[in-house]
Design an enzyme around this catalytic site. Structure first.
Site, PDB file in Angstrom:
ATOM      1  N   ASN A 107      23.511  42.281  44.843  1.00 28.08           N
ATOM      2  CA  ASN A 107      24.304  41.815  45.976  1.00 28.08           C
ATOM      3  C   ASN A 107      24.218  42.915  47.040  1.00 28.08           C
ATOM      4  OD1 ASN A 107      26.194  40.971  47.797  1.00 28.08           O
ATOM      5  ND2 ASN A 107      27.864  40.761  46.324  1.00 28.08           N
ATOM      6  N   ARG A 160      22.018  37.578  45.537  1.00 32.36           N
ATOM      7  CA  ARG A 160      23.062  36.792  46.200  1.00 32.36           C
ATOM      8  C   ARG A 160      22.731  36.728  47.691  1.00 32.36           C
ATOM      9  NH1 ARG A 160      28.628  38.640  48.662  1.00 32.36           N
ATOM     10  NH2 ARG A 160      29.398  36.596  49.190  1.00 32.36           N
ATOM     11  N   ARG A 178      41.294  38.611  57.838  1.00 33.02           N
ATOM     12  CA  ARG A 178      40.831  37.522  58.726  1.00 33.02           C
ATOM     13  C   ARG A 178      41.960  36.550  59.023  1.00 33.02           C
ATOM     14  NH1 ARG A 178      36.006  35.972  54.949  1.00 33.02           N
ATOM     15  NH2 ARG A 178      35.473  38.124  54.481  1.00 33.02           N
ATOM     16  N   PHE A 231      47.254  42.895  48.515  1.00 34.34           N
ATOM     17  CA  PHE A 231      48.473  42.159  48.151  1.00 34.34           C
ATOM     18  C   PHE A 231      49.418  42.976  47.273  1.00 34.34           C
ATOM     19  CE2 PHE A 231      48.259  37.746  49.672  1.00 34.34           C
ATOM     20  CZ  PHE A 231      47.070  37.841  50.371  1.00 34.34           C
ATOM     21  N   GLY A 258      40.702  38.063  43.000  1.00 33.63           N
ATOM     22  CA  GLY A 258      41.693  39.143  42.843  1.00 33.63           C
ATOM     23  C   GLY A 258      43.145  38.700  42.899  1.00 33.63           C
ATOM     24  N   GLU A 276      30.932  35.700  39.566  1.00 28.97           N
ATOM     25  CA  GLU A 276      29.803  35.298  40.413  1.00 28.97           C
ATOM     26  C   GLU A 276      28.486  35.880  39.903  1.00 28.97           C
ATOM     27  OE1 GLU A 276      32.632  36.338  43.583  1.00 28.97           O
ATOM     28  OE2 GLU A 276      31.482  34.992  44.853  1.00 28.97           O
TER      29      GLU A 276
END
Ligand code: ADP
Length: 397
Positions: free
Chosen positions: A7, A91, A241, A284, A331, A384
């Site tokens: 990746n 990826r 974002r 978070f 996550g 992934e």
């Protein structure tokens, strides 16, 4: 079969060497600060101590070289030689409309990925650099491209077209593409397995809540709608974002703050989301700590975040005329029981009941709804890299 999953970002390269037979990770690691000062490779062979190799990496080719050296090293390596690596899976972020599935990389595929560069100018060129570096250093090893967008190519035009002049779709292919496809595909399939149901009989909503976050409606094993759009900026409120906003805000803020379009876009991508709303951070865990110590903006931010997730679940339930399972992953989805509980507290209209003890678990496959719950709610950790390795094996078979 041993598959090297790559990746590649603009200044980083993450890798995992995966045994596709037993799905184990043989080694993994990360090259950081490629092309910058202080570059290093963090290398973790399975069940051994992490090794940090501080070496200059002026190019991605050098980074791949160091990865190969680490994997084949006499003392710390995990394979005798490169011949033991059967394939490389890359990826790739954007496959445009061209790629609805993974493909073996040849010159024509490289050209087609290049043609998608303007749809993902930050990601695709970096992904291509990784391909070129591997091609030079391992010319005889087959390579496969696995696209973040491919799973969503089953969306119908009514789901992917924007309310814009049609010529922008015709000329520039402006439409919804969606991302996190590898994750949505892996998690929705796994959900059917866990529930002992046929994938083709299920309506599933996958909530991939990480730093980047997206929701996907999967009907009979196919993505029918997803919250990210032409780019990964659309949809949910994310770490940094903004997600979906009234597009007129861009002009409004530009005028008020005397900024140009690039500056405003930068704010929407990097300074917004829960970071911008809370003024605390994008992680978070920090928001939870702040909320628990009485910070009202943190509480409000988390409430607004959950509310958006709830609205997408409602929309996708309507789009599929029902839902059998709602799944949390990535996550936040895997680790944050508060967010899951908060989201599910709106969903009693679907007959959803949460088992509070099960919901306290983190990072593992678990059904968090009660046996009576009409719609099943699950946590399914995404993987992934494993999915990319599996796709790679499928392609070269
Ligand atoms: P990315 O999109 O960068 O892959 P992740 O899926 O790793 O992001 O998600 C990052 C978010 O997941 C962070 O906000 C963090 O709070 C949360 N998270 C990750 N691991 C944990 C954990 N062990 N406990 C609680 N929260 C976690």
């Amino acid at each position: 079969m041993k598959v090297l999953v790559i990746n590649c970002g603009s200044s980083s390269l993450k890798f995992q060497l995966i045994n596709s037979e037993d799905e184990s990770v043989i080694a993994k690691g990360l090259c950081e600060r490629i092309g910058q000062e202080g570059s290093r490779l963090v290398y973790s062979p399975y069940e051994k101590d992490k090794i940090i190799i501080e070496e200059e990496m002026p190019t991605h080719k050098r980074a791949v070289e160091l990865v190969i050296n680490a994997l084949t090293d006499k003392d710390t390596g995990v394979v005798e030689s490169l011949k033991d690596v059967s394939a490389v899976g890359h990826r790739i972020v954007h496959g445009g409309e061209r790629f609805a599935e993974s493909v073996i990389i040849d010159n024509e595929v490289i050209k087609a990925i290049e043609e998608c560069n303007d749809l993902a100018p930050l990601h695709n060129p970096a992904n291509l650099i990784g391909i070129h570096a591997c091609k030079e250093l391992m010319p005889d090893t087959p390579m496969v491209a696995v696209f973040d967008t491919a799973f969503h190519q089953t969306m119908s035009p009514k789901a992917y077209l924007y309310g814009l002049p049609y010529e922008y779709y015709d000329k520039y292919k402006v439409r919804r593409y969606g991302f996190h496809g590898t994750s949505h595909s892996y998690v929705s399939k796994k959900t059917a397995e866990i529930l002992g149901k046929n994938y083709e009989d299920m309506k599933t909503i996958v909530c991939h809540l990480g730093n980047g976050a997206s929701i996907c409606a999967v009907d009979k094993g196919k993505s029918v709608d997803t919250s990210m759009g032409l780019t990964p900026l659309e949809g949910l409120i994310m770490g940094t974002r903004a997600g979906s906003i009234d597009p007129a805000i861009i002009e409004f803020i530009a005028n008020k703050e005397n900024k140009d379009i690039n500056e405003v876009m930068n704010i929407l991508n990097k300074d917004s989301g829960v970071l911008g709303m809370s003024g605390i951070g994008s992680d978070f865990r920090d928001l939870m700590t702040a909320m628990e110590s009485g910070n009202e903006r943190a509480r409000l931010t988390l409430q607004a975040y959950c509310y958006q997730v709830v609205k997408y679940i409602g929309a996708y339930t309507a789009a599929m005329s029902g839902v059998d399972a709602i799944v949390f992953t990535a996550g936040v989805g895997e680790n944050n029981g508060f967010i899951r509980k908060e989201v599910c507290s709106y969903l009693t209209y679907l007959g959803i009941e949460i088992d509070e003890t099960a919901n306290e678990k983190r990072g593992e496959e678990v059904i968090i709804s009660t046996p009576d719950s009409r719609v099943k709610v699950l946590v399914v950790p995404t993987n992934e890299e494993l999915k990319i390795a599996k796709e790679t094996v499928e392609c070269i078979k």
